[in-house]
Design an enzyme around this catalytic site. Structure first.
Site, PDB file in Angstrom:
ATOM      1  N   ASP A 143      -4.094  -1.449  -1.015  1.00 19.07           N
ATOM      2  CA  ASP A 143      -5.227  -1.733  -0.122  1.00 19.07           C
ATOM      3  C   ASP A 143      -6.556  -1.160  -0.649  1.00 19.07           C
ATOM      4  OD1 ASP A 143      -4.377   0.852   0.395  1.00 19.07           O
ATOM      5  OD2 ASP A 143      -4.136   0.606   2.544  1.00 19.07           O
ATOM      6  N   SER A 146       0.797  -1.224   0.000  1.00 20.34           N
ATOM      7  CA  SER A 146       0.000   0.000   0.000  1.00 20.34           C
ATOM      8  C   SER A 146       0.836   1.284   0.000  1.00 20.34           C
ATOM      9  CB  SER A 146      -0.969  -0.037   1.172  1.00 20.34           C
ATOM     10  OG  SER A 146      -1.760  -1.190   1.034  1.00 20.34           O
ATOM     11  N   ARG A 183       7.302   6.361  -4.485  1.00 18.65           N
ATOM     12  CA  ARG A 183       7.864   6.964  -3.271  1.00 18.65           C
ATOM     13  C   ARG A 183       7.267   6.253  -2.067  1.00 18.65           C
ATOM     14  NH1 ARG A 183       4.927  11.004  -5.647  1.00 18.65           N
ATOM     15  NH2 ARG A 183       2.727  10.771  -5.194  1.00 18.65           N
TER      16      ARG A 183
HETATM   17  C1  BGC Z   1      -0.400   5.096   0.258  1.00 19.25           C
HETATM   18  C2  BGC Z   1      -1.519   4.382  -0.475  1.00 19.25           C
HETATM   19  C3  BGC Z   1      -2.408   3.672   0.519  1.00 19.25           C
HETATM   20  C4  BGC Z   1      -2.849   4.589   1.637  1.00 19.25           C
HETATM   21  C5  BGC Z   1      -3.694   3.886   2.690  1.00 19.25           C
HETATM   22  C6  BGC Z   1      -0.945   5.951   1.382  1.00 19.25           C
HETATM   23  O1  BGC Z   1       0.100   6.518   2.100  1.00 19.25           O
HETATM   24  O2  BGC Z   1       0.342   5.884  -0.633  1.00 19.25           O
HETATM   25  O3  BGC Z   1      -0.995   3.468  -1.396  1.00 19.25           O
HETATM   26  O4  BGC Z   1      -3.521   3.160  -0.150  1.00 19.25           O
HETATM   27  O5  BGC Z   1      -1.731   5.161   2.267  1.00 19.25           O
HETATM   28  O6  BGC Z   1      -3.030   2.823   3.252  1.00 19.25           O
END
Ligand code: BGC
Length: 498
Positions: A231, A178, A193
């Site tokens: 996620d 995620s 990133r």
């Molecule tokens: C991430 C996402 C993720 C979200 C919730 C963010 O910091 O970049 O990819 O879906 O957090 O977990």
């Protein structure tokens, strides 16, 4: 002697532990310590109200700018809101079946799951959870994936021992990672990133599937990565599996993000792939990046700016830093520290504990807002137990009101993001369901109601057509469904290379 009463109660700590406390509560302001008066606290509150309150008009302006960012992200690569094509083609049928492993590397925990999809929207799941240490988040990336592989191996071995998994089977694995990854296919993802405080070197710019595969091979783990999901994408798919009215999925947890289903013809940046315009593909918005670097659209306070500037990723994830669970406690702590510096709060008390960055957990805001007692015993407990600070009732009421301001702003900004997708997709008239998950959504009292109130402020009465609900477990079940959908698609020869 000040008038006093004995108070007692219990609070649940972020670790899940329950703490009972008995406190000496002060019911008047004429104290032996120089506390701020009720009047002074009320004056300060007004100042913060002005800073943290979002009017409907301001929200509508944010929605417009948000919509533009979504469109730009769909049109071109490497935009601020990346709008990542996920190679998840269309909705699940609900009849996906089979056994799948899922590994979920989230913001706080690593989770390993065995999911049995039974068809008809039904499933079974068993799982193990491992807390990630702050050191692990900063260690070399390959080491982090080695740890994931180790945990998965131990998990599989325990299920081979009890006969749940047949020895010698190689199970398909859905990998939920995620963090924003640019994808060229369902089983590829180059980390754009790190977010949520992660900083593991030698990972940004690399294919995380390849890295994890290397770790699995090194340790002979009998699992084959078939799909990489985020996620939010998993949540979109899992929620639709059980509730086909779902159109959007959001995570409001340590980080924040959303995913939805888009017509391929409306994703100009993947036109060259030759996929028919009417096919649908899930888009992982990575909306936490909205307004990053430029900071033109969001109402940032000086506390938000401090958080940004002192973070390991200054300038980035501008929207997320105003909303997600990783930061809300810190916003409140910075306000308290400012009032300590101004000599308003805790004069004559030792404040070193609350001066430690990130020492004020967002879970404290939830607890403060849900304190049911007149004396605000929960808040007494938090300040005395965790920060060795004594508080008066006027101060506690002030802290609770502050928590409300910070929590409400987060929910109303979240509503702006949802509204941008709803408006872009034209879902308002017909209405739609939004599957939402994450600690903030699930545990913060009133978060969902405040999102709904925000949607009403943006859209008027029609805003009530957009309803959020607690989603299915996207990073476990969703990831398994995506793996199953991918297997079916490849067997049917549809875009086998994607
Ligand atoms: C991430 C996402 C993720 C979200 C919730 C963010 O910091 O970049 O990819 O879906 O957090 O977990």
């Amino acid at each position: 002697m000040p008038a006093s009463r004995r108070g007692s109660g219990s609070i649940t700590l972020p670790t899940g532990q329950t703490l009972a406390f008995h406190s000496h509560t002060r019911s008047s302001e004429d104290d032996d310590l120089p506390h701020a008066t009720k009047k002074k606290m009320a004056d300060h509150l007004r100042k913060y109200e002005a800073l943290f309150t979002l009017t409907p008009q301001r929200m509508r302006m944010i929605v417009e700018a948000f919509k533009e960012s979504l469109e730009t992200g769909l049109a071109k690569n490497e935009q601020i809101v990346p709008m990542i094509p996920t190679y998840v083609f269309g909705w699940p049928s609900g009849n996906e079946t089979g056994d799948y492993l899922a590994v979920d590397l989230g913001g706080t925990n690593l989770r390993v799951c065995l999911v049995t999809l039974q068809g008809g929207g039904k499933f079974e799941i068993t799982q193990s959870k491992y807390r990630l240490s702050e050191e692990q988040k900063q260690e070399d990336g390959q080491k982090l994936f080695d740890f994931c592989a180790e945990c998965l191996k131990a998990f599989i071995d325990s299920y081979i021992d009890d006969g749940t998994i047949k020895a010698g089977t190689r199970l398909p694995l859905g990998f939920t990672f995620s963090y924003p990854c640019a994808q060229k296919s369902i089983d590829h993802g180059q980390l754009i990133r790190w977010t949520k405080g992660f900083g593991a070197p030698n990972t940004e710019g690399h294919d995380v599937v390849e890295m994890f595969r290397r770790s699995l091979e090194k340790q002979n783990v009998p699992a084959e990565i078939v799909a990489l999901t985020c996620d939010t994408t998993g949540t979109l798919i899992a929620s639709h599996y059980v509730n086909p009215k779902t159109r959007i999925a959001c995570i409001f947890g340590t980080g924040c993000n959303a995913a939805y289903m888009e017509r391929v013809g409306d994703i100009p940046k993947i036109k060259h792939l030759g996929i028919p315009d009417d096919e649908e593909m899930a888009i992982n918005c990575e909306w936490g990046a909205f307004d990053s670097f430029e900071h033109e659209n969001l109402p940032r306070t000086k506390y938000d700016q401090i958080i940004d500037e002192t973070s390991n990723k200054p300038g980035e994830q501008a929207f997320e830093k105003l909303i997600s669970g990783r930061y809300l406690g810190e916003i409140l702590r910075l306000i308290i520290c400012e009032l300590i510096d101004e000599g308003v709060l805790f004069l004559g008390q030792n404040t070193y504990k609350i001066e430690i960055p990130y020492s004020f957990d967002t879970a404290f805001l939830s607890l403060m807002e849900s304190d049911p007692t007149d004396e605000l015993l929960m808040i007494i407990g938090i300040f005395s137990h965790f920060f060795a600070l004594e508080t008066t009732l006027a101060e506690r009421q002030f802290f609770r009101a502050l928590a409300k301001l910070v929590g409400r702003r987060a929910a109303r900004l979240s509503a702006c993001g949802i509204a941008a997708i709803v408006s872009k997709k034209g879902y308002l008239e017909e209405g739609c369901m939004v599957g939402a998950d994450g600690s903030l959504y699930n545990k913060y009292p009133g978060f969902a109601e405040r999102i709904h109130e925000g949607l009403h402020d943006i859209f008027g009465e029609k805003g009530r057509n957009v309803v959020t609900y607690h989603a299915e477990d996207g990073s476990g079940i969703g990831s398994a469904i995506v793996a199953a959908m991918t297997k079916q698609r490849k067997l049917a020869g549809r875009y086998p290379d994607l």
